[in-house]
Design a protein around this motif. Sequence first.
Motif, PDB file in Angstrom:
ATOM      1  N   LYS A  65       4.032  -3.037 -23.924  1.00  0.00           N
ATOM      2  CA  LYS A  65       5.362  -2.506 -23.901  1.00  0.00           C
ATOM      3  C   LYS A  65       5.854  -3.100 -22.518  1.00  0.00           C
ATOM      4  CE  LYS A  65       3.342   1.777 -25.457  1.00  0.00           C
ATOM      5  NZ  LYS A  65       2.724   3.199 -25.364  1.00  0.00           N
ATOM      6  N   THR A  66       5.238  -3.867 -21.966  1.00  0.00           N
ATOM      7  CA  THR A  66       5.459  -4.207 -20.694  1.00  0.00           C
ATOM      8  C   THR A  66       6.884  -5.640 -20.720  1.00  0.00           C
ATOM      9  OG1 THR A  66       4.006  -3.777 -18.938  1.00  0.00           O
ATOM     10  CG2 THR A  66       5.645  -5.966 -18.015  1.00  0.00           C
ATOM     11  N   VAL A  67       6.484  -6.262 -21.489  1.00  0.00           N
ATOM     12  CA  VAL A  67       6.846  -7.450 -22.189  1.00  0.00           C
ATOM     13  C   VAL A  67       8.521  -6.562 -22.892  1.00  0.00           C
ATOM     14  CG1 VAL A  67       6.974  -9.627 -23.760  1.00  0.00           C
ATOM     15  CG2 VAL A  67       5.167  -9.103 -21.533  1.00  0.00           C
ATOM     16  N   GLY A  68       7.361  -5.993 -24.121  1.00  0.00           N
ATOM     17  CA  GLY A  68       8.583  -5.422 -25.004  1.00  0.00           C
ATOM     18  C   GLY A  68       9.859  -4.898 -23.875  1.00  0.00           C
ATOM     19  N   ALA A  69       9.556  -4.381 -23.297  1.00  0.00           N
ATOM     20  CA  ALA A  69      10.764  -3.153 -22.445  1.00  0.00           C
ATOM     21  C   ALA A  69      10.962  -3.726 -21.110  1.00  0.00           C
ATOM     22  CB  ALA A  69      10.143  -1.749 -22.972  1.00  0.00           C
ATOM     23  N   GLY A  70       9.902  -4.413 -20.444  1.00  0.00           N
ATOM     24  CA  GLY A  70      10.076  -4.543 -19.509  1.00  0.00           C
ATOM     25  C   GLY A  70      10.620  -6.260 -18.591  1.00  0.00           C
ATOM     26  N   LYS A 195       1.128 -10.059 -26.044  1.00  0.00           N
ATOM     27  CA  LYS A 195       2.492 -10.447 -25.371  1.00  0.00           C
ATOM     28  C   LYS A 195       3.768 -10.309 -26.539  1.00  0.00           C
ATOM     29  CE  LYS A 195       0.140 -11.639 -20.992  1.00  0.00           C
ATOM     30  NZ  LYS A 195      -0.605 -13.094 -20.566  1.00  0.00           N
ATOM     31  N   THR A 196       2.442 -11.127 -27.786  1.00  0.00           N
ATOM     32  CA  THR A 196       3.073 -11.603 -28.692  1.00  0.00           C
ATOM     33  C   THR A 196       3.719  -9.739 -29.867  1.00  0.00           C
ATOM     34  OG1 THR A 196       2.079 -12.903 -29.402  1.00  0.00           O
ATOM     35  CG2 THR A 196       2.626 -12.527 -31.378  1.00  0.00           C
ATOM     36  N   MET A 197       2.850  -8.927 -29.116  1.00  0.00           N
ATOM     37  CA  MET A 197       2.896  -7.449 -30.172  1.00  0.00           C
ATOM     38  C   MET A 197       4.018  -7.051 -29.282  1.00  0.00           C
ATOM     39  SD  MET A 197      -0.254  -5.767 -29.646  1.00  0.00           S
ATOM     40  CE  MET A 197      -2.595  -6.647 -30.480  1.00  0.00           C
ATOM     41  N   GLY A 198       4.624  -7.773 -27.986  1.00  0.00           N
ATOM     42  CA  GLY A 198       5.879  -6.046 -27.125  1.00  0.00           C
ATOM     43  C   GLY A 198       7.062  -7.718 -27.808  1.00  0.00           C
ATOM     44  N   VAL A 199       6.252  -8.894 -28.161  1.00  0.00           N
ATOM     45  CA  VAL A 199       8.095  -9.405 -28.697  1.00  0.00           C
ATOM     46  C   VAL A 199       7.820  -8.674 -29.923  1.00  0.00           C
ATOM     47  CG1 VAL A 199       9.048 -11.498 -29.211  1.00  0.00           C
ATOM     48  CG2 VAL A 199       7.760 -11.471 -27.293  1.00  0.00           C
ATOM     49  N   ILE A 200       7.613  -8.521 -31.109  1.00  0.00           N
ATOM     50  CA  ILE A 200       8.041  -7.986 -32.504  1.00  0.00           C
ATOM     51  C   ILE A 200       7.937  -6.348 -31.814  1.00  0.00           C
ATOM     52  CG2 ILE A 200       6.529  -7.490 -34.783  1.00  0.00           C
ATOM     53  CD1 ILE A 200       4.589  -9.934 -34.186  1.00  0.00           C
ATOM     54  N   VAL A 201       7.567  -5.523 -31.139  1.00  0.00           N
ATOM     55  CA  VAL A 201       8.225  -4.554 -31.285  1.00  0.00           C
ATOM     56  C   VAL A 201       9.611  -4.677 -30.862  1.00  0.00           C
ATOM     57  CG1 VAL A 201       8.328  -2.117 -30.016  1.00  0.00           C
ATOM     58  CG2 VAL A 201       6.343  -3.160 -31.092  1.00  0.00           C
ATOM     59  N   LEU A 202       9.648  -5.791 -30.204  1.00  0.00           N
ATOM     60  CA  LEU A 202      11.631  -5.917 -29.479  1.00  0.00           C
ATOM     61  C   LEU A 202      12.407  -6.112 -30.430  1.00  0.00           C
ATOM     62  CD1 LEU A 202      13.590  -6.449 -26.644  1.00  0.00           C
ATOM     63  CD2 LEU A 202      12.763  -8.434 -26.912  1.00  0.00           C
ATOM     64  N   ALA A 203      11.666  -6.751 -30.718  1.00  0.00           N
ATOM     65  CA  ALA A 203      11.990  -6.701 -32.529  1.00  0.00           C
ATOM     66  C   ALA A 203      12.195  -6.216 -33.316  1.00  0.00           C
ATOM     67  CB  ALA A 203      11.754  -8.279 -33.191  1.00  0.00           C
ATOM     68  N   LEU A 204      11.960  -5.133 -33.645  1.00  0.00           N
ATOM     69  CA  LEU A 204      12.191  -3.776 -34.380  1.00  0.00           C
ATOM     70  C   LEU A 204      12.965  -3.251 -33.892  1.00  0.00           C
ATOM     71  CD1 LEU A 204       8.216  -3.602 -35.237  1.00  0.00           C
ATOM     72  CD2 LEU A 204       9.918  -4.323 -36.672  1.00  0.00           C
TER      73      LEU A 204
END
Length: 334
Positions: A65-70, A195-204
Motif C-alpha cells: 500500500k505504501t508503494v501503490g499509494a505513497g 513492492k510489485t503487488m503495490g505497482v500492480i494495484v496502482l495499475a488496477l
Amino acid sequence: MNANLAALAAVVVIALAFDFTNGFHDAANAIATSISTRALTPAAALALAACMNFAGAALGTGVAKTVGAGIIATPTSSHGLSVVFAALIGAICWNLITWRLGLPTSSSHALIGGLVGAALAAASGVHWSGVVDKVVLPMVFSPLLGAVLGYLVHTVILWVFRRARPARATHGFRMAQSVSAAGMGLGHGLQDAQKTMGVIVLALVTAGRQTTFDVPWWVIGAVAASMAAGTYTGGWRIIRTLGRRIVHLDPPRGFAAESAAASVLYATAFIWQAPISTTHTITSAILGAGATRRLSAVRWGMARNIATAWLLTMPGAGLAAAATYALVHLALGT
C-alpha cells in the motif's frame, strides 16, 4: 474498454516479469552467505529461498500500500498505464545491467526510481514527502542498522562461544544457518514481493478496475509465484560478489549477518511499512559481521563500488523509465 483492458494486462505481465528479475537478481540476499560458508548446497539454498520467498509474500500488504499509494499520485490521464509500464521497464533495465556487472543493487529502489522518473516525465504528481520518509531515510538508516547489528550479533557470538571447540562451533552454526537463511528468504518475500503487488494495484486503480489500494488475492498469488520462480533460477554473479568478494565469511559470521538483516526487514515491514532494500541490509550486515575480525578483512574497494551503484540506482532507473515513457508517448503519437 478492450484496449484499456489489453494495456492493463500487458502492464501486469511486465510487473510479473520485473518480479521474476527481482527474484534472480536478489536471490543472493537470502543464500549467498549460506552457500559461501557451505552451510547449504546451492540447490538446497535456492529451493529454501524460493519457498520462503513465496511464504513471505503472503504475510502482509502494508508495504504494498505504501508503494501503490505513497510514492506517486495515481495517474489520471488517458496514458496513465504508460507511466506504470515505463516505471517497470526502467527498473527491469537497471536490474539486468547490475546483474550483468555482478553488483548487488536494490531492485526495490530501482522500482521506486522508475516510478518517480516516469511520473516526472508524464508531469504527474510525486509524493515527495512519502519518497523522503518511506524511501530515502530508510535507505540511509537500514544499512547502518544492518551493519551495527551484524557487528553486535557476531561480537556476542564470539563472547558466548569463546570456550567452544572451533570445529564443533562451526558445525553448529552451519546447521543454524539453515534457520537464518530461511528467515532472510521470508523477509525478502515480505519486503520485495509487496513492492510489485503495490505497482500492480496502482495499475488496477489507474485503469479503473478498483478504487482502493487493497491487494487482491490473485495479485498476491501471482507475485509470490513469480518471485519464487525467479529466485530458484539464481543470480550467480551477485551470489559470488556477496559471498566471496566483500569479506571472507565463516558460519558464525554468516549466521550473524543473516539474523541481523532479517530482523531489520521484519521491523521495517511490520512496524513502519517502509519499502527498504533487502540488498542494502544484508550487504551492510555482512560488512558489520566481517569487521569483527579486523577492518582490513573487508575488501573496501568492492564495498565502495557497491555503494556507488546504490547511489546511482534511483536516478539510473528513473532516467530509463523517463526515456521509456517518452518513447511510448511518441509511439502513440500524442
